[in-house]
Design a protein around this motif. Structure first.
Motif, mmCIF file in Angstrom:
data_model
loop_
_atom_site.group_PDB
_atom_site.id
_atom_site.type_symbol
_atom_site.label_atom_id
_atom_site.label_comp_id
_atom_site.label_asym_id
_atom_site.label_seq_id
_atom_site.Cartn_x
_atom_site.Cartn_y
_atom_site.Cartn_z
ATOM 1 N N ASP A 173 -0.179 -9.129 58.044
ATOM 2 C CA ASP A 173 1.095 -9.771 58.389
ATOM 3 C C ASP A 173 0.844 -11.261 58.644
ATOM 4 N N ALA A 174 1.918 -11.974 59.028
ATOM 5 C CA ALA A 174 1.825 -13.431 59.173
ATOM 6 C C ALA A 174 0.781 -13.827 60.212
ATOM 7 N N ASP A 175 0.503 -12.938 61.163
ATOM 8 C CA ASP A 175 -0.492 -13.242 62.191
ATOM 9 C C ASP A 175 -1.888 -12.753 61.817
ATOM 10 N N GLY A 176 -2.027 -12.255 60.599
ATOM 11 C CA GLY A 176 -3.346 -11.832 60.150
ATOM 12 C C GLY A 176 -3.728 -10.421 60.548
ATOM 13 N N ARG A 177 -2.797 -9.689 61.139
ATOM 14 C CA ARG A 177 -3.112 -8.301 61.518
ATOM 15 C C ARG A 177 -2.979 -7.374 60.314
ATOM 16 N N TRP A 178 -3.852 -6.371 60.264
ATOM 17 C CA TRP A 178 -3.844 -5.446 59.134
ATOM 18 C C TRP A 178 -2.795 -4.361 59.323
ATOM 19 N N LEU A 179 -2.035 -4.097 58.250
ATOM 20 C CA LEU A 179 -1.020 -3.047 58.242
ATOM 21 C C LEU A 179 -1.250 -2.124 57.049
ATOM 22 N N THR A 180 -0.793 -0.882 57.169
ATOM 23 C CA THR A 180 -0.831 0.023 56.017
ATOM 24 C C THR A 180 0.282 -0.383 55.046
ATOM 25 N N SER A 181 0.027 -0.211 53.749
ATOM 26 C CA SER A 181 1.066 -0.553 52.771
ATOM 27 C C SER A 181 1.121 0.426 51.610
ATOM 28 N N GLY A 182 0.478 1.593 51.762
ATOM 29 C CA GLY A 182 0.508 2.555 50.661
ATOM 30 C C GLY A 182 0.033 3.923 51.115
ATOM 31 N N GLY A 183 0.019 4.863 50.170
ATOM 32 C CA GLY A 183 -0.390 6.229 50.480
ATOM 33 C C GLY A 183 -1.881 6.295 50.772
ATOM 34 N N ARG A 184 -2.676 5.859 49.811
ATOM 35 C CA ARG A 184 -4.103 5.740 50.085
ATOM 36 C C ARG A 184 -4.309 4.358 50.681
ATOM 37 N N VAL A 185 -4.905 4.279 51.839
ATOM 38 C CA VAL A 185 -5.007 3.012 52.562
ATOM 39 C C VAL A 185 -6.373 2.368 52.334
ATOM 40 N N LEU A 186 -7.430 3.119 52.636
ATOM 41 C CA LEU A 186 -8.780 2.557 52.571
ATOM 42 C C LEU A 186 -9.746 3.580 51.996
ATOM 43 N N GLY A 187 -10.749 3.087 51.280
ATOM 44 C CA GLY A 187 -11.895 3.907 50.906
ATOM 45 C C GLY A 187 -13.052 3.483 51.793
ATOM 46 N N VAL A 188 -13.563 4.410 52.583
ATOM 47 C CA VAL A 188 -14.698 4.109 53.453
ATOM 48 C C VAL A 188 -15.940 4.606 52.729
ATOM 49 N N CYS A 189 -16.736 3.670 52.264
ATOM 50 C CA CYS A 189 -17.824 3.973 51.336
ATOM 51 C C CYS A 189 -19.170 3.697 51.988
ATOM 52 N N ALA A 190 -20.115 4.594 51.815
ATOM 53 C CA ALA A 190 -21.451 4.392 52.385
ATOM 54 C C ALA A 190 -22.505 4.850 51.400
ATOM 55 N N ARG A 191 -23.705 4.267 51.546
ATOM 56 C CA ARG A 191 -24.837 4.658 50.693
ATOM 57 C C ARG A 191 -26.042 4.914 51.591
ATOM 58 N N ALA A 192 -26.979 5.712 51.079
ATOM 59 C CA ALA A 192 -28.177 6.048 51.859
ATOM 60 C C ALA A 192 -29.215 6.606 50.900
ATOM 61 N N GLU A 193 -30.344 7.051 51.443
ATOM 62 C CA GLU A 193 -31.372 7.632 50.581
ATOM 63 C C GLU A 193 -31.026 9.065 50.203
ATOM 64 N N THR A 194 -30.129 9.687 50.983
ATOM 65 C CA THR A 194 -29.675 11.040 50.651
ATOM 66 C C THR A 194 -28.161 11.063 50.726
ATOM 67 N N LEU A 195 -27.564 12.029 50.034
ATOM 68 C CA LEU A 195 -26.114 12.165 50.087
ATOM 69 C C LEU A 195 -25.670 12.536 51.500
ATOM 70 N N ARG A 196 -26.448 13.391 52.158
ATOM 71 C CA ARG A 196 -26.114 13.773 53.519
ATOM 72 C C ARG A 196 -26.028 12.536 54.419
ATOM 73 N N GLY A 197 -27.011 11.638 54.241
ATOM 74 C CA GLY A 197 -27.023 10.412 55.033
ATOM 75 C C GLY A 197 -25.818 9.533 54.720
ATOM 76 N N ALA A 198 -25.475 9.431 53.454
ATOM 77 C CA ALA A 198 -24.332 8.595 53.063
ATOM 78 C C ALA A 198 -23.045 9.149 53.663
ATOM 79 N N LEU A 199 -22.895 10.475 53.606
ATOM 80 C CA LEU A 199 -21.678 11.084 54.143
ATOM 81 C C LEU A 199 -21.583 10.882 55.650
ATOM 82 N N SER A 200 -22.702 11.035 56.350
ATOM 83 C CA SER A 200 -22.578 10.887 57.802
ATOM 84 C C SER A 200 -22.291 9.435 58.159
ATOM 85 N N ARG A 201 -22.844 8.486 57.416
ATOM 86 C CA ARG A 201 -22.500 7.079 57.660
ATOM 87 C C ARG A 201 -21.013 6.817 57.414
#
Ligand SMILES: Nc1ncnc2c1ncn2[C@@H]1O[C@H](COP(=O)(O)OP(=O)(O)OP(=O)(O)O)[C@@H](O)[C@H]1O
Ligand SMILES: [Mg+2]
Length: 425
Positions: free
Chosen positions: A372-400
């Motif tokens: 918004d005009a003050d720089g605050r984050w707002l939702t604007s759609g159905g899918r909002v964010l992808g929270v993505c992580a990487r690691a040496e194992t998939l288990r590690g990436a998922l927990s991150r």
């Protein structure tokens, strides 16, 4: 792969896919522009207010910026021929012409193409009239999958559990005109069983440079229940895709597909997304082709990548890949944070907290956010964010990824807690 100087790259699109592409290109040291982008993408690129449907505007922008490469994210402008326009204007483009993009734009044409070139896929029948469609349903041993042939924003496919459900889907397309022209031709398809894998093939029309096999989660609910969405999460690599399966896919699917398109005078340049079903014997079948990166799969693929991708895209766009290869990558995963009610009716404009915090090996890709005009984050759609992580194992990436999700809040936030579980067992 050769190293290259700093390039100026224009990416067309405005979702999580385009954010992942922009992040990746910037991370590889390039100057990145995105049209129309979104406020989250603005953290990684210069944003330009040109709609993806405005092909004249896209061509003008690319010329004005004098870009070295254009990457087109979404399928609609590809199928409508924006690449043909850009090439005609003398620009370098990573993306297929309209003729090649037909593999996504018309499922009926894609099935006929596979039949011509012996690519393994489900048995099918194409119908264009309601009475024929209803009659044809009965020629399948179990109710077939019903698909609107044209682009339907991921909503045109029904996998029915009963004949009545299949009939209703046929009526929606050929009786009620729910998808307009996109549903005026329908593909009925034998139902396949097995595990789905998304394979991304970067190609100059001849050589194939593959990314890790990925899987996404399309249903909104845990345990793959509820309606289909644009994707609630994704991860790579997919263990079901072992070396033997890879060999079969390259030989029986990727090579004949690229060769078939060349033989038909429409070589595919860009990323061919092959949606695969791997049956219990390990045999691969094509469920569908798409002519662009899939979201959210592209997020873990690009975030985990261990080799530069821009040189591959540049070479592909010039028809000059030197060889086929597979690019190495780390295990990675994306968990999508979606709005309340998604994929049906959603509420937007809600404040989001927790975005400023940074965690190592975690990256947020913005799909439906704005400031918004003050720089605050707002939702604007159905899918909002992808929270993505990487690691040496998939288990590690998922927990991150899940740990980071816990620190992001907005009212009604929904996520699936079972992303990647199948690959861990
Ligand atoms: N023949 C089939 N057998 C079993 N399931 C199928 C079949 N065809 C499609 N499906 C299921 O329906 C989903 C959507 O089908 P398809 O990929 O053809 O549609 P789409 O709308 O083009 O998808 P996208 O939006 O990912 O491009 C598939 O991911 C798969 O889960
Ligand atoms: Mg598709």
């Amino acid at each position: 792969m050769m190293s290259m100087g700093r390039l100026r790259i224009l990416i067309i699109g405005n979702g999580g896919r385009e954010h992942a592409l922009a992040w990746r290109c910037r991370h590889e040291g390039h100057e990145v522009h995105v049209a129309p982008g979104n406020d989250g993408i603005a953290e990684d690129a210069v944003i330009h207010d040109v709609a993806t449907s405005d092909h004249d505007g896209v061509v003008q922008l690319a010329r004005r910026l004098n870009v070295d490469l254009v990457i087109v994210g979404p399928e609609q402008p590809l199928v409508e021929g924006v690449v043909d326009r850009l090439i005609h204007a003398g620009l370098r483009v990573f993306g297929p012409t309209a003729a090649a993009a037909e593999l996504e734009g018309s499922k009926a044409a894609a099935k006929a193409f596979m039949a011509r070139h012996g690519v393994p896929t489900a048995r099918y029948q194409t119908v264009a009239h309601l009475a024929d469609g209803l009659a044809a349903l009965r020629s399948f041993a179990e109710p077939p999958v019903v698909k609107a042939s044209g682009l339907a924003a991921g909503k045109g496919v029904t996998v029915p559990e009963s004949l009545a459900e299949a009939e209703a889907a046929v009526r929606e397309c050929l009786g009620d005109g729910r998808f307009g022209a996109a549903g005026s031709t329908v593909v009925l398809e034998q139902r396949l069983r097995g595990q789905e894998v998304s394979l991304f093939v970067l190609t100059d029309g001849t050589h194939a440079v593959t990314l890790l096999p990925a899987q996404d989660h399309k249903r909104v609910g845990e345990g793959d229940t509820g309606p289909n969405t644009g994707g609630m999460g994704a991860y790579c690599p997919a263990p079901v895709y072992d070396a033997a399966t890879r060999g079969r896919v390259m030989e029986s699917i990727v090579e004949p597909t690229l060769a078939g398109l060349r033989a038909e005078g429409r070589p595919f340049v860009g990323v061919l997304f092959v949606g695969l079903m791997i049956d219990e014997t390990g045999a691969p079948f094509v469920i569908e082709y798409n002519c662009r990166f899939g979201d959210p799969e592209v997020q873990p693929l690009l975030y985990g990548l261990r080799a530069p991708i821009v040189p591959v895209m540049m070479a592909a766009s010039a028809g000059a890949l030197e060889a086929s290869a597979s690019l190495p990558g780390r295990p990675a995963a994306t968990v999508v944070l979606a709005s309340e009610g998604y994929p049906l009716k959603t509420r937007v404009g809600l404040p989001i907290t927790g975005l400023d915090h940074h965690a190592p090996d975690v990256q947020l890709f913005h799909a439906g956010t704005r400031r918004d005009a003050d720089g605050r984050w707002l939702t604007s759609g159905g899918r909002v964010l992808g929270v993505c992580a990487r690691a040496e194992t998939l288990r590690g990436a998922l927990s991150r990824a899940y740990e980071r999700c816990a620190s992001i809040e907005f009212e009604g936030r929904q996520l699936r807690r079972d992303i990647g579980v199948r690959a861990l067992s």
